[in-house]
Motif scaffolding. Structure first.
Motif, PDB file in Angstrom:
ATOM      1  N   SER A 115      44.233  35.176  37.112  1.00 28.66           N
ATOM      2  CA  SER A 115      43.512  36.208  37.860  1.00 28.66           C
ATOM      3  C   SER A 115      44.484  37.184  38.504  1.00 28.66           C
ATOM      4  CB  SER A 115      42.633  35.568  38.936  1.00 28.66           C
ATOM      5  OG  SER A 115      41.665  34.739  38.359  1.00 28.66           O
ATOM      6  N   LEU A 116      45.580  36.662  39.057  1.00 34.93           N
ATOM      7  CA  LEU A 116      46.578  37.524  39.689  1.00 34.93           C
ATOM      8  C   LEU A 116      47.263  38.422  38.673  1.00 34.93           C
ATOM      9  CD1 LEU A 116      48.154  38.351  42.209  1.00 34.93           C
ATOM     10  CD2 LEU A 116      49.767  36.492  41.686  1.00 34.93           C
ATOM     11  N   MET A 136      38.988  41.991  39.231  1.00 37.50           N
ATOM     12  CA  MET A 136      39.919  40.875  39.395  1.00 37.50           C
ATOM     13  C   MET A 136      40.180  40.556  40.867  1.00 37.50           C
ATOM     14  SD  MET A 136      40.684  39.401  36.601  1.00 37.50           S
ATOM     15  CE  MET A 136      39.025  39.637  36.077  1.00 37.50           C
ATOM     16  N   LEU A 193      39.868  36.813  41.873  1.00 36.23           N
ATOM     17  CA  LEU A 193      40.976  36.153  42.551  1.00 36.23           C
ATOM     18  C   LEU A 193      40.529  35.554  43.884  1.00 36.23           C
ATOM     19  CD1 LEU A 193      44.009  35.500  42.442  1.00 36.23           C
ATOM     20  CD2 LEU A 193      44.407  37.640  43.655  1.00 36.23           C
ATOM     21  N   TRP A 244      46.864  31.897  38.640  1.00 36.48           N
ATOM     22  CA  TRP A 244      47.845  32.872  38.157  1.00 36.48           C
ATOM     23  C   TRP A 244      47.243  33.881  37.192  1.00 36.48           C
ATOM     24  CZ3 TRP A 244      52.116  33.859  40.518  1.00 36.48           C
ATOM     25  CH2 TRP A 244      52.718  32.879  41.303  1.00 36.48           C
ATOM     26  N   GLN A 294      41.568  31.260  42.871  1.00 36.02           N
ATOM     27  CA  GLN A 294      42.960  31.633  43.101  1.00 36.02           C
ATOM     28  C   GLN A 294      43.858  30.944  42.075  1.00 36.02           C
ATOM     29  OE1 GLN A 294      43.738  30.865  47.225  1.00 36.02           O
ATOM     30  NE2 GLN A 294      42.341  32.454  47.890  1.00 36.02           N
TER      31      GLN A 294
END
Length: 104
Positions: free
Chosen positions: A31-32, A19, A23, A29, A27
């Protein structure tokens, strides 16, 4: 049960590392959240495994699964080179991890 937790921790470590790459490229949410969830779950399961297993054995196997798995995921899904030298060192990591367990 500790070995089950440890293997699960290593698999979630692979997800966390993967991840980071995702990310960096996308970029968003999701992925975060998956990055934080992967590493958080990894540490949780490592903690559960270390209630029974020694720190040195658990940590070596956890990092071995994470490093080896991340390298394989990179080769399979992200077109990273799969040359013989790289595969040889992955085999060394696996062998070293198994060896540490056998002597510990």
């Amino acid at each position: 049960m500790a070995w089950f937790w440890l293997i699960l921790a290593g698999l979630f470590e692979m997800i966390g590392v993967t991840m980071i790459n995702v990310l960096h490229k996308q970029q968003n949410w999701l992925s975060l959240v998956l990055l934080i969830g992967g590493f958080g779950s990894s540490f949780l399961f490592l903690t559960l495994a270390m209630e029974t297993l020694s720190m040195s054995t658990a940590y070596a196997i956890w990092t071995g699964i994470g490093a080896t798995g991340a390298a394989v995921v990179g080769m399979v899904f992200y077109e990273e080179p799969a040359e013989w030298k790289r595969l040889g060192f992955i085999i060394l990591v696996i062998g070293s991890t198994v060896g540490l367990k056998l002597v510990a």
